[in-house]
Design a protein around this motif. Structure first.
Motif: not given
Length: 243
Positions: A122-129, A158-162, A149-155
């Motif tokens: 959670n901490s790492n993803m909040n930081s990068t987002l 998914c969208c965002g963290i939660e 983040w763009n690549s991960a959400q497309q690949d």
């Protein structure tokens, strides 16, 4: 004169289990090579999880090094057993025993700190987002976090963290095009957050990883036992020869 009777049986069992040890080493080596080849597929996910860090990028290289080491260790065990070389067998037993203890310690630490994984993620993803939203507003700041983040959400679809709306709007940003199928805002936003999506992907391989570790540990333990038995058989044969 070589060992005879039960000693001979132990000798060839030792050779057999060390051959398995060698095969496991080659398997780990192959997995490392595969991980290096496929690393690009998961680089985006690793960047957003590790707050832009690169400590996981050498995972494949580490597996290759460990695989080579295990294979060489298995080969030396085979040689020591076949040649009935006590020095080689003692060295082999001590080294494998040391590795076995390290594996148990690592497993214990992983189990002990398992509860912190979710907080760390959670901490790492909040930081990068947060960095992503900032970079979306100022293109001059954009780096691999933004593209990841763009690549991960497309690949991973998914969208965002939660939750897309809560995550992006809460940070003062807008939902990016990468949160939509084919980057088309006219379509429905991906409903699943990236954290749970990545958990699903990585946990789906957990049984395979755990099975591999348990298999290696069993072969190691058997190799140590048979090595000790063979050393005792060689000593007994030497005593009998002297007498």
């Amino acid at each position: 004169m070589g060992v005879e009777g039960c000693g001979a049986a132990v000798k060839y069992l030792m050779v057999f289990f060390n051959f398995l040890f060698f095969v496991l080493g080659v398997t780990v080596l192959g997995f490392g090579i595969y991980a290096r080849i496929k690393q690009g597929d998961y680089n985006a996910a690793l960047v957003i999880i590790e707050a832009g860090g690169s400590q996981w990028e050498n995972f494949g290289s580490l597996c290759i090094a460990v695989g080579v080491f295990i294979a060489l260790l298995g080969g030396s065990g085979c040689f020591g057993a076949y040649k009935e070389n006590k020095g080689c067998l003692i060295f082999f037993s001590v080294l494998v025993g040391f590795i076995f203890i390290l594996e148990i310690a690592a497993g214990g630490l992983a189990y002990h700190y398992r509860g912190t994984l979710n907080d760390k993620l959670n901490s790492n993803m909040n930081s990068t987002l947060a960095n992503y939203v900032l970079q979306a507003k100022n293109t001059s700041l954009q780096n691999d976090i933004f593209s990841s983040w763009n690549s991960a959400q497309q690949d991973f679809k998914c969208c965002g963290i939660e939750n897309a709306t809560a995550d992006y709007i809460g940070l003062g940003g807008t939902i990016p095009d990468s949160c939509y199928p084919n980057k088309d805002p006219k379509q429905t936003v991906f409903p699943q957050g990236c954290k749970s999506k990545l958990f699903d992907i990585f946990s789906s391989h957990w049984k395979e990883w755990a099975g591999g570790v348990v298999g290696i540990a069993i072969v190691q333990l058997l190799a140590i036992v048979f090595s000790i038995l063979l050393i005792r058989a060689i000593k007994a044969q030497e005593s009998y020869t002297v007498v």
